[in-house]
Write an enzyme that holds these catalytic residues in place. Structure first.
Site, PDB file in Angstrom:
ATOM      1  CG  HIS A 122      -7.806  -2.437   0.705  1.00 39.21           C
ATOM      2  ND1 HIS A 122      -8.901  -2.669  -0.084  1.00 39.21           N
ATOM      3  CD2 HIS A 122      -6.878  -1.866  -0.112  1.00 39.21           C
ATOM      4  CE1 HIS A 122      -8.650  -2.275  -1.317  1.00 39.21           C
ATOM      5  NE2 HIS A 122      -7.436  -1.783  -1.366  1.00 39.21           N
ATOM      6  CD  GLU A 125      -2.235  -1.489  -0.087  1.00 39.62           C
ATOM      7  OE1 GLU A 125      -2.115  -0.756  -1.084  1.00 39.62           O
ATOM      8  OE2 GLU A 125      -2.955  -2.517  -0.079  1.00 39.62           O
ATOM      9  CG  HIS A 126      -5.423   2.598  -0.673  1.00 34.77           C
ATOM     10  ND1 HIS A 126      -5.793   3.129  -1.884  1.00 34.77           N
ATOM     11  CD2 HIS A 126      -5.543   1.261  -0.813  1.00 34.77           C
ATOM     12  CE1 HIS A 126      -6.127   2.163  -2.716  1.00 34.77           C
ATOM     13  NE2 HIS A 126      -5.986   1.008  -2.093  1.00 34.77           N
ATOM     14  CD  GLU A 223      -8.717  -1.287  -4.626  1.00 41.94           C
ATOM     15  OE1 GLU A 223      -8.337  -0.264  -4.030  1.00 41.94           O
ATOM     16  OE2 GLU A 223      -8.128  -2.369  -4.573  1.00 41.94           O
TER      17      GLU A 223
HETATM   18 ZN   LIG Z   1      -6.573  -0.826  -2.994  1.00 38.20          ZN
END
Ligand SMILES: [Zn+2]
Length: 1025
Positions: A122, A125-126, A223
């Protein structure tokens, strides 16, 4: 944006969930929500020219730009040709879908299989989206949002894959975006600072104050705190971890906030090196652009630079258990649910290896038979006896993990009922293993699949990419999975040859399956406090191990990061479309207006694949005041109570057999020209195959004439379900609730929206759900239904194929003849009542979330107003500033501004650790514009950004809906487009001054935890919920 990862191909075909278009693009890891499709429409014609060309050009075995053609298959039911290729020197897999659809889609995906809960896939991905070799500026991905006319751009992490899809209609745009995407994934910079910003870091609470305490910061860290605060998502996550514990599904792929701080920058880069490699990549292209161009671009610029590796990312099957397992977890209390019924319980079963496409299809059907609609056995055995308020998260079949799973359970369960739920689940399976399912139920499910194949969706290529990604990722054959007609035929054959086909599946997969996991979840008083305590402890441990040298470095890093965020960026390296690429004219939508028995009807002939689309609005302006709050309640139950000779179960079955569903919702539409008027009403809509038209109208006629509003028990069940769903949506869509609430005192349209679908309505539903006697409410609903359900205040739109035009209208006229009432020749627009006075109001709505949703609103202008375009552009322009302040610096998941013509101009933040600071950023955004701190390029980019939604493609079934629902003619639309195209920088400054800074009235709303700053602020009121 919250994504939802899908459950197999059946889901693609059957489910509609709207995705909103907000400027909080990008990921998240919704574990098992159903896939959101994009709220945009495109049209694909029936016969595929692209397919013919592609077949001639790409014979099996031929090579092109380093790729070898492995397979070419026509899938006639979906009007497409699939070409599967392999990149010879790297082994990269490639699937091209040729189809005569101008909305082309690209997707590159990787199998990402973390073995810990640091959230590495994750965070990666960012971070890859923070700059690359060819595009070294920060966040090229976000920047491209403003340099493109894409209809979709996003990146998503699932439990074993990460995908990067986009869609666009422009060939140049396609190439631009493909270049930026490929450079991001194969040559990202992965700077340490980007890792700190996006992942996690220690930093001084006030970055400019060395004496302020060190705290955790980071976009993903915050998040995931938000995700874990949502007990629904927590439950889904823990359920998957529990039933498939031994490999990658046993960890939190999005990142557990308590584990994220264990991730190092080195580990991140290492993870990238072997997961984001062509040998572990799957490329997907879709649409009418030439495949050979895609192949040569990808090979020449990227793949030819790599050699094959063994990425070792295979996911093994989960070893079977000899005994079922159980576990219990705590969650926070839900202030919106009744306090004594807040437990959740679910049983999850491990099923087949996902590579078995046909069995996957069978289980998808079985899952629908078990769970979907009021005729489903679990609906009858769990929901109707009110053992809980609604199904638990993750309920249903999930066909996207190595071993697929089926989950059934409830939320909103009383302590005393937990065992009853377990027993009811077992008994239901036992009973079904003897009786099976009624033939009509099976036919209804198959009909819904048939219909959904023909129902052309907005973003077909994108939907296909997302539904194929999870199974293809696990080496299931994606082309084979598209053969829906073959699967249906094979399914029918199995049923004919063996009447006990499904009964045997139930015995095998459920009754005799010892690999099942029961999870219960209960609210705990100190849940949030305990969680915070654990985070504090982790912080203390981290900080106490720091040397003076470390602390100095942290201070310096904080300064460097702040500096980097402040720096003016040179983004000239990025490709861009030009405002001149946007046409000043539009292709008109052909519609005709007729009157049938006095009812106004808008008719549009479209290539709808033999489906008729029906839409009607029933005006509610004459409904007496005391019944108004019940309008949304009526919408919620109208098609779910039964009608005439059909009880609610039989009625639902008929709906499934004959139509694609009967939909009802509220509509509030501002007059496009006169600010003092608006339309309020309910919208009913449905579609069906042309030969079922009469049946569809007969069902609506039953609702209008013989609605059964007498079953109190049924009504009670529905009210509880609606209240639970609304309460669940608060933590997910908190920004929307905050925006509606803050806008509600600034203009009449938002005021009514707040009553019908805002926090006010949420509280009203909660009250209803806790009432002991709903009898009087039902009595009032009957009165409302009697007043509303007739042709008296109705207007209609119908889209169908030209050859069915006459037949459709005849059928519709027959329907109208059955309805009561005489059509009133009146304007659908009500004049705003004089008791609405705009006023300033700021409320802090206290909810026990660890994060905030902030909003501030000002009254906007009507659609045709000369400043409407400038305000729309202003919101887009401000996004640039707000994204930096609220997300990059503030650590919120997202933030921006939105301008709704006829409604409000609203600022918002999403999953935000800050409150007053964000409110100050909203004001700063206004000052930023007034000081003229933007340039011509910013304005051009904002124009491109706005036109992504203004010119979003529309499907044949929805053509004309702007005119019908919003009363915006093609002429008005053309003028509005031009006012946007013609906006000058000084216009933006002027409208920011007039409508925002000098506004006489403003609204504010903060949804979030207790907040002393606001409590002590005389301009804010605190509301405890
Ligand atoms: Zn995210």
């Amino acid at each position: 944006m919250p994504i939802s990862v899908f459950r197999g191909l059946g889901s693609l075909l059957n489910r509609r969930i709207a995705r909103e278009k907000l400027n909080v693009a990008r990921c998240i890891v919704g574990s098992k929500h159903r896939l959101a499709t994009v709220a945009k429409e495109s049209s694909a014609p029936v016969v595929s020219v692209a397919s013919e060309a592609v077949k001639a050009k790409f014979p099996v075995g031929a090579t092109f730009s380093g790729f070898r053609v492995k397979e070419v298959q026509d899938i006639s039911e979906l009007y497409l040709t699939a070409v599967r290729l392999e990149h010879i020197s790297t082994g990269a897999d490639y699937l091209h879908i040729a189809r005569d659809d101008p909305t082309n889609t690209f997707c590159v995906g990787f199998r990402t299989t973390p073995m810990d809960s640091t959230g590495v896939p994750h965070i990666l991905e960012h971070t890859v989206l923070c700059g690359s070799k060819k595009y070294p500026c920060s966040d090229p991905f976000m920047k491209m949002l403003n340099r493109s006319l894409s209809t979709f751009m996003n990146a998503m992490t699932g439990s074993d894959f990460t995908i990067y899809p986009f869609s666009t209609q422009h060939p140049v745009d396609f190439r631009n975006l493909m270049s930026v995407y490929l450079d991001a994934v194969f040559h990202p910079n992965l700077n340490e600072l980007d890792f700190f910003q996006e992942g996690w870091r220690l930093e001084h609470e006030d970055v400019n104050d060395k004496s302020s305490p060190l705290v955790f910061k980071g976009v993903v860290f915050n998040e995931m705190k938000g995700v874990f605060a949502d007990s629904q998502q927590l439950f889904s996550q823990k359920l998957q971890n529990g039933v498939l514990p031994s490999h990658t599904y046993g960890v939190v792929y999005g990142g557990d906030p308590l584990c994220i701080p264990e991730l190092t920058w080195d580990h991140l880069r290492h993870f990238h090196a072997y997961h984001y490699h062509p040998s572990n990549a799957r490329f997907y292209t879709y649409g009418d652009m030439p495949l050979e161009d895609h192949l040569s671009f990808i090979d020449e610029n990227y793949l030819s630079k790599f050699t094959k590796i063994d990425p070792s990312t295979a996911v093994p099957e989960e070893p079977s258990w000899v005994k079922p397992r159980e576990a219990h977890i705590d969650c926070g209390k839900d202030p919106m649910a009744s306090p004594d019924a807040q437990n959740s319980i679910a049983v999850s079963y491990k099923l087949i290896n996902v590579i078995n496409n046909f069995e996957n299809f069978v289980l998808e059907i079985l899952g629908q038979l078990l769970m979907s609609g009021p005729n489903a056995p679990f609906y009858e055995s769990l929901l109707e006896p009110q053992l809980g308020s609604s199904f638990s998260p993750s309920s249903g079949y999930d066909g996207h993990t190595r071993n697929t799973t089926f989950t059934v359970g409830l939320q909103g369960v009383k302590d005393a009922d937990l065992d009853k739920v377990k027993a009811a689940i077992e008994n239901t399976f036992e009973r079904l293993s003897e009786t099976g399912f009624p033939k009509e139920r099976i036919e209804a499910v198959l009909h819904s699949i048939e219909l959904s194949i023909k129902h052309e969706k907005s973003s077909f290529g994108l939907g296909l990419a997302m539904s194929l990604a999870p199974i293809w990722n696990l080496d299931s054959d994606p082309v084979d999975a598209l053969k829906i007609n073959r699967n249906i035929a094979q399914f029918r054959e199995c049923m004919e040859n063996n009447p006990n086909f499904l009964q045997e599946k139930i015995k095998k997969y459920f009754i005799n399956n010892t690999h099942r996991y029961t999870l219960t979840m209960s609210p705990h008083d100190n849940y949030e406090v305990d969680l915070q305590e654990k985070e504090n402890q982790l912080l203390v441990n981290k900080v106490s191990s720091l040397t003076e040298e470390d602390k100095l470095r942290i201070w310096e890093l904080g300064q460097t990061l702040r500096q980097k965020q402040e720096d003016k960026q040179d983004i000239s390296c990025l490709p861009t479309l030009q405002v001149s690429d946007i046409s000043r004219d539009i292709i008109p939508t052909l519609v005709t207006d007729i009157s049938l028995i006095g009812v106004p009807v808008q008719v549009s002939d479209q290539p709808t694949n033999g489906i008729t689309y029906f839409n009607a609005v029933l005006d509610t302006q004459y409904i007496p005041e005391h019944l108004q709050p019940l309008v949304p309640v009526l919408c919620g139950v109208l098609t779910r109570m039964g009608a005439g000779h059909l009880d609610f179960r039989l009625f639902d079955q008929e709906v499934e057999l004959k139509t694609g569903g009967l939909n009802v919702n509220t509509v509030i539409t501002p007059h496009p020209i006169e600010g003092s008027k608006y339309e309020q009403g309910i919208q009913i809509s449905s579609h069906c195959l042309n030969h079922k038209l009469q049946d569809m109208f007969d069902l609506w006629a039953l609702i209008f004439n013989e609605l059964r509003l007498d079953d109190l028990q049924r009504f009670g069940t529905l009210v509880k379900m609606i209240a639970t769903n609304q309460a669940n949506s608060l933590v997910f869509h908190g920004h929307r609730y905050a925006m509606t609430a803050s806008a509600s005192t600034t203009n009449p349209v938002s005021a009514l929206t707040e009553k019908w679908s805002g926090l006010t309505s949420l509280c009203y539903m909660k009250e209803l759900s806790e009432m002991n006697d709903l009898g009087p409410v039902l009595e009032q609903l009957r009165e409302l239904a009697r007043l509303l359900l007739s042709k008296e205040c109705m207007r209609v739109a119908i889209n169908s194929t030209p050859e069915h035009h006459d037949e459709v209208l005849k059928s519709f006229e027959g329907f109208l003849n059955q309805l009561g009432g005489t059509p009133k020749a009146q304007s659908p627009f009500a004049v705003v009542s004089s008791d609405f006075t705009p006023h300033t109001c700021r409320n802090h709505q206290v909810f026990p979330f660890p994060i905030n949703f902030a909003s501030k609103s000002y009254a906007g202008v009507c659609y045709a107003h000369p400043d409407a375009g400038a305000l729309r552009l202003l919101a887009r322009l401000m996004f640039k500033f707000l994204h930096k302040e609220i997300r990059e610096k503030g650590g919120a998941y997202g933030g921006g501004a939105a301008s709704t013509p006829g409604g409000a101009y609203s600022f918002y933040s999403y999953r935000d650790p800050n409150s007053t600071k964000t409110l100050a950023s909203f004001d700063a955004a206004i000052e930023w514009v007034l000081s003229g701190s933007f340039n011509e390029t910013d304005v051009s980019e904002a124009k491109l950004g706005v036109f992504q939604s203004v010119d979003a493609p529309v499907s044949p079934g929805s053509k004309g809906s702007r005119r019908f629902l919003s009363h915006i003619s093609d002429e008005l639309f053309t003028d509005h487009r031009r006012t946007i195209l013609d906006v000058q920088p000084q216009d933006l400054i002027r409208v920011a001054r007039t409508y925002l800074r000098d506004a006489s009235v403003e609204g504010g709303c903060l949804i979030g935890p207790k907040n002393e700053d606001l409590e002590n602020d005389p301009f804010w009121s605190t509301v405890y919920n």
